[in-house]
Design an enzyme around this catalytic site. Structure first.
Site, PDB file in Angstrom:
ATOM      1  N   CYS A 184      30.804  -1.444  -9.745  1.00 47.57           N
ATOM      2  CA  CYS A 184      30.211  -0.102  -9.789  1.00 47.57           C
ATOM      3  C   CYS A 184      28.746  -0.228  -9.383  1.00 47.57           C
ATOM      4  CB  CYS A 184      30.397   0.561 -11.152  1.00 47.57           C
ATOM      5  SG  CYS A 184      29.458  -0.161 -12.512  1.00 47.57           S
ATOM      6  N   ASN A 242      26.740  -2.013 -12.959  1.00 47.74           N
ATOM      7  CA  ASN A 242      27.454  -3.039 -13.730  1.00 47.74           C
ATOM      8  C   ASN A 242      27.073  -3.012 -15.208  1.00 47.74           C
ATOM      9  OD1 ASN A 242      27.820  -6.648 -13.813  1.00 47.74           O
ATOM     10  ND2 ASN A 242      29.438  -5.142 -13.933  1.00 47.74           N
ATOM     11  N   CYS A 261      28.230   0.210 -17.047  1.00 40.99           N
ATOM     12  CA  CYS A 261      29.118   1.228 -17.650  1.00 40.99           C
ATOM     13  C   CYS A 261      30.569   1.053 -17.210  1.00 40.99           C
ATOM     14  CB  CYS A 261      28.651   2.637 -17.298  1.00 40.99           C
ATOM     15  SG  CYS A 261      27.062   3.102 -18.025  1.00 40.99           S
ATOM     16  N   ARG A 262      30.883   1.470 -15.994  1.00 42.61           N
ATOM     17  CA  ARG A 262      32.273   1.534 -15.557  1.00 42.61           C
ATOM     18  C   ARG A 262      32.894   0.176 -15.268  1.00 42.61           C
ATOM     19  NH1 ARG A 262      31.526   5.483 -10.655  1.00 42.61           N
ATOM     20  NH2 ARG A 262      29.635   4.210 -10.538  1.00 42.61           N
ATOM     21  N   SER A 263      32.238  -0.651 -14.467  1.00 45.11           N
ATOM     22  CA  SER A 263      32.879  -1.924 -14.107  1.00 45.11           C
ATOM     23  C   SER A 263      32.995  -2.879 -15.291  1.00 45.11           C
ATOM     24  CB  SER A 263      32.204  -2.577 -12.894  1.00 45.11           C
ATOM     25  OG  SER A 263      30.845  -2.850 -13.107  1.00 45.11           O
ATOM     26  N   ASP A 289      30.769   8.469 -13.482  1.00 46.83           N
ATOM     27  CA  ASP A 289      29.839   7.520 -14.078  1.00 46.83           C
ATOM     28  C   ASP A 289      29.287   8.089 -15.387  1.00 46.83           C
ATOM     29  OD1 ASP A 289      27.863   5.702 -14.728  1.00 46.83           O
ATOM     30  OD2 ASP A 289      27.074   5.569 -12.681  1.00 46.83           O
TER      31      ASP A 289
END
Length: 157
Positions: A8, A11, A13-15, A123
């Site tokens: 993301c 690096n 939050c999402r990934s 996000d």
């Protein structure tokens, strides 16, 4: 060994959420010896930082660990190391292809293209909705694991 990389923007939050959830699924299915998981960012903003407190908090609710996870930036060498490079949104995929110098390789995919949603993972750094992100990540991770098991049947028998 099958190597999976979630990517993301930052690096945090999402990934890392996808990395932690996917690792958890892999462990539950006793596939640790067959699948390795990591995450990275397209930007350099959060190198060395732990996951966002919202990500950590949401994953704790589901007893999923983020222990030892720190932000890192995507590197050209990741192209050779990973079999699956998963961008959390279309912008991430575009940036991944640019960084890796691979404009159209099938190992680089948008995460939710593996599901019926076929959209970006929002996000939560900007939306604040870590639950929505978690729900989509769970669905995407299960779809990815099913796809890997189907595409690499010979390694799972």
């Amino acid at each position: 060994m099958i190597n999976v990389l979630f990517v993301c923007l930052g690096n945090i939050c999402r990934s890392p959420m996808a990395e932690a959830v996917f690792k958890n699924l892999v462990e539950k299915e006793n596939l640790n010896e067959k699948i390795q998981v990591d995450s990275a960012a397209t930007s350099s903003w959060h190198i060395g930082d732990p996951p966002h407190k919202g990500t950590i908090s949401k994953l704790k609710e589901y007893n999923i660990s983020t222990e030892g996870m720190v932000g890192r930036q995507l590197e050209k060498t990741d192209y050779e190391k990973f079999d699956y490079i998963i961008g959390m949104d279309a912008s991430n995929v575009t940036n991944i292809r640019e960084i890796l110098g691979q404009p159209d390789h099938p190992k680089i995919i948008r995460f939710l293209d593996l599901t019926d949603h076929k959209k970006d993972v929002p996000d939560p750094y900007y939306t604040g909705d870590f639950q929505e992100t978690y729900d989509l990540v769970i669905e995407g991770c299960q779809a990815l694991l099913n796809s890997i098991k189907s595409n690499h049947e010979d390694q799972f028998n």
